[in-house]
Design a protein around this motif. Structure first.
Motif, PDB file in Angstrom:
ATOM      1  N   PHE A 182       0.762  -1.107   0.082  1.00  0.00           N
ATOM      2  CA  PHE A 182       0.084  -0.015   0.241  1.00  0.00           C
ATOM      3  C   PHE A 182       1.053   1.374   0.104  1.00  0.00           C
ATOM      4  CE2 PHE A 182      -3.392  -2.822   1.466  1.00  0.00           C
ATOM      5  CZ  PHE A 182      -4.617  -2.654   0.762  1.00  0.00           C
ATOM      6  N   THR A 213      -1.684  -6.744   1.685  1.00  0.00           N
ATOM      7  CA  THR A 213      -1.371  -6.432   0.190  1.00  0.00           C
ATOM      8  C   THR A 213      -2.819  -5.731  -0.359  1.00  0.00           C
ATOM      9  OG1 THR A 213      -1.561  -8.666  -0.064  1.00  0.00           O
ATOM     10  CG2 THR A 213       0.694  -7.862  -0.260  1.00  0.00           C
ATOM     11  N   PRO A 214      -2.590  -4.902  -1.409  1.00  0.00           N
ATOM     12  CA  PRO A 214      -3.683  -4.450  -2.116  1.00  0.00           C
ATOM     13  C   PRO A 214      -4.123  -5.277  -2.942  1.00  0.00           C
ATOM     14  CG  PRO A 214      -1.427  -3.074  -2.414  1.00  0.00           C
ATOM     15  CD  PRO A 214      -1.303  -4.129  -1.712  1.00  0.00           C
ATOM     16  N   THR A 215      -5.415  -5.458  -3.268  1.00  0.00           N
ATOM     17  CA  THR A 215      -6.009  -6.247  -4.263  1.00  0.00           C
ATOM     18  C   THR A 215      -5.495  -5.776  -5.802  1.00  0.00           C
ATOM     19  OG1 THR A 215      -8.023  -4.845  -4.368  1.00  0.00           O
ATOM     20  CG2 THR A 215      -8.087  -6.862  -2.630  1.00  0.00           C
ATOM     21  N   GLY A 253     -12.380  -5.793  -3.551  1.00  0.00           N
ATOM     22  CA  GLY A 253     -11.920  -4.598  -2.699  1.00  0.00           C
ATOM     23  C   GLY A 253     -11.856  -3.417  -3.639  1.00  0.00           C
ATOM     24  N   ALA A 305     -12.324   0.043  -1.450  1.00  0.00           N
ATOM     25  CA  ALA A 305     -11.310   0.929  -1.042  1.00  0.00           C
ATOM     26  C   ALA A 305     -10.521   1.473  -2.119  1.00  0.00           C
ATOM     27  CB  ALA A 305     -10.166  -0.198   0.092  1.00  0.00           C
ATOM     28  N   ASP A 359     -21.939  -6.720   2.057  1.00  0.00           N
ATOM     29  CA  ASP A 359     -20.602  -7.131   2.462  1.00  0.00           C
ATOM     30  C   ASP A 359     -20.504  -7.894   3.624  1.00  0.00           C
ATOM     31  OD1 ASP A 359     -17.902  -7.260   2.504  1.00  0.00           O
ATOM     32  OD2 ASP A 359     -17.470  -5.417   3.503  1.00  0.00           O
ATOM     33  N   ASP A 369     -17.754 -10.573   5.513  1.00  0.00           N
ATOM     34  CA  ASP A 369     -16.564 -11.067   5.317  1.00  0.00           C
ATOM     35  C   ASP A 369     -16.547 -12.817   5.127  1.00  0.00           C
ATOM     36  OD1 ASP A 369     -15.104  -8.913   5.176  1.00  0.00           O
ATOM     37  OD2 ASP A 369     -14.910  -8.860   7.481  1.00  0.00           O
ATOM     38  N   ARG A 408     -14.115 -14.151  -1.615  1.00  0.00           N
ATOM     39  CA  ARG A 408     -13.483 -13.043  -1.806  1.00  0.00           C
ATOM     40  C   ARG A 408     -12.174 -12.977  -0.885  1.00  0.00           C
ATOM     41  NH1 ARG A 408     -17.658  -8.781   0.645  1.00  0.00           N
ATOM     42  NH2 ARG A 408     -18.721  -9.369  -1.245  1.00  0.00           N
ATOM     43  N   ALA A 409     -11.350 -12.085  -1.093  1.00  0.00           N
ATOM     44  CA  ALA A 409     -10.108 -11.779  -0.287  1.00  0.00           C
ATOM     45  C   ALA A 409      -9.537 -13.072   0.230  1.00  0.00           C
ATOM     46  CB  ALA A 409     -10.785 -10.870   0.953  1.00  0.00           C
TER      47      ALA A 409
END
Ligand code: AMP
Length: 437
Positions: free
Chosen positions: A3, A23-25, A50, A53, A309, A311, A337-338
């Motif tokens: 980031f 870490t960024p997606t 993501g 963000a 959303d 998780d 996801r994620a």
């Protein structure tokens, strides 16, 4: 890529670390530098990539970099979203990512108290996250001043168009200052969206988080052929036997959602429902209960579930198959996801087979048809593959944690993937013998 390499300020980096992101997606690594550089953006990204963000972080940074003294009613960034749930969530993300560099933000959406939202707006907000209809109500009352808008975001643009917001969106765009940065996020790009982007965006950079109209590779897709009359029983069975732990279950109509919810409750399932006829407070309570694990199954209609959303949602169940293949992509965007894998299970009756073919065409591949011993009796042409399908060498199935193969097909016992997704055999319905033992 980290980031900090994206050029974000320390206050934002701290908030990102607090949120637990390392870490960024992909959509974040690509979109953040573009937005920081001041360019318009057209991003193909669905829920779970993501994307929130990807626009909230750089907008926060840019607003901070150029603080201005404004009339309290002057808004600097406007985010349009299709549903109240998404409005609440995006505004929460603004708070989360902006917690060490606070800016004032408000969510405005229909179905909630207008006086309360008016009061919040009058207290002043630099960022407004809004559904288009309610926003226009406020505009016509003179409660919002668009004269200082620097950023416009259309989030889930395809869904806003599906929901009939095109006129409201055009009206809103017409009221904004032409000198602004505009960002459009959409899971799919039908013709109407392409027309809108031409009107809205000025020499945009483009970013594609997933291949066009494809579904995230973390999701395993399964079709269970079930007669309509046995769908409820099948779902209860999958839940009772731990094949499905925590699931968002899609039903086509509000009435159908209520009926299924009552039936599952009678079967002893901890279940709640969200749909358009339920009060906003009931919908929020249902979502909170589901997120907290107090209920295991959330039954939802398409519109109500849009963009919510949750998780690490291990299962999405299509109790009814959506009539549009693109809706399938949207629905299953809520799992896998994620970095967490998920399973999308579709209960498909004979009448729904044409919709299944449309979905497979859009995804560019066939979805495996599985049978639950004792559940699937209907032998249509798609049922002929045995439940004890072996993975093809080198196929994704072979490399994953076992799919839905019946126990007799290998030595592997049912296991749980990191997401809690149970792998292994189907358990027969009570009183039925499993096909394979
Ligand atoms: P979105 O696609 O914006 O709805 O985000 C999906 C989920 O991913 C949300 O729960 C975010 O909190 C989470 N998320 C966003 N960015 C990251 C990241 N870089 N690392 C891990 N999780 C993330």
């Amino acid at each position: 890529m980290t980031f900090s390499e994206l050029g974000l300020r320390p206050e934002l980096l701290r908030a990102i670390a607090d949120a637990g992101y390392d870490t960024p997606t992909p959509v974040q690594s690509e979109a953040i530098p573009i937005v920081l550089a001041g360019r318009d953006l057209m991003a193909g990204a669905q829920t779970g990539t993501g994307k929130t963000a990807a626009f909230v972080l750089p907008i926060l940074q840019r607003l901070h970099a150029s603080p201005v003294e404004l009339d309290r009613r002057a808004v600097r960034a406007l985010v349009l979203v299709p549903t109240r749930e998404l409005a609440i969530q995006v505004e929460e993300s603004v708070q989360t990512y902006g917690k060490h560099a606070p800016l004032r933000s408000v969510a405005v959406y229909g179905g909630a108290s207008l006086p309360d939202q008016l009061r919040e707006l009058e207290a002043g907000a630099e960022i407004v996250v809004a559904t288009p209809g309610r926003l226009l109500d406020l505009v016509w009352r003179g409660s919002i001043d668009f004269g200082a808008i620097e950023f416009l975001v259309l989030d889930e643009a395809d869904r806003m168009l599906d929901m009939g917001f095109i006129d409201d969106i055009s009206t809103i765009i017409g009221l904004l200052p032409p000198e602004r940065q505009s960002l459009l996020f959409s899971a799919t790009f039908p013709e109407a969206i392409r027309r809108l982007t031409k009107k809205l965006l000025n020499d945009p950079a483009t970013v594609q988080a997933t291949p066009p109209n494809s579904t995230t590779t973390l999701v395993e897709h399964v079709v269970l052929r079930v007669e309509d009359s046995r769908k409820r029983e099948t779902l209860s069975h999958l839940i009772a036997n731990g094949h499905v732990t925590s699931a968002l279950v899609f039903v086509r109509t509000k009435h159908g959602a209520d009926r299924l919810t009552n039936q599952l409750a009678r079967d002893g399932v901890r279940v709640a429902a969200i749909h358009g006829d339920r009060a906003q407070s009931q919908r929020i309570a249902a979502l909170e209960d589901f997120k907290a694990g107090r209920v295991h199954v959330l039954v939802a209609t398409e519109v109500a579930a849009r963009g919510i959303d949750i998780d690490a949602l291990p299962y999405v169940v299509n109790y009814d198959l959506p009539r549009s293949a693109e809706d399938y992509v949207h629905r299953i965007g809520r799992t896998g996801r994620a970095g967490v894998d998920g399973v999308a299970i579709s209960l498909v009756s004979e009448l729904e087979l044409p919709y299944l073919r449309d979905i497979e065409r859009l995804m560019g591949r066939a979805i495996p048809v599985e049978t639950v011993p004792g559940v699937v009796r209907h032998a249509g042409p798609r049922d002929e593959r045995p439940a004890t399908r072996s993975p093809r060498p080198g196929s994704r199935d072979a490399s994953r944690s076992g799919g839905f193969r019946a126990r007799s097909s290998g030595s592997r016992q049912p296991s749980r993937s990191p997401s809690g997704v149970r792998r292994g055999s189907w358990t027969p319905l009570p009183g039925e013998r499993a096909a394979n033992g």
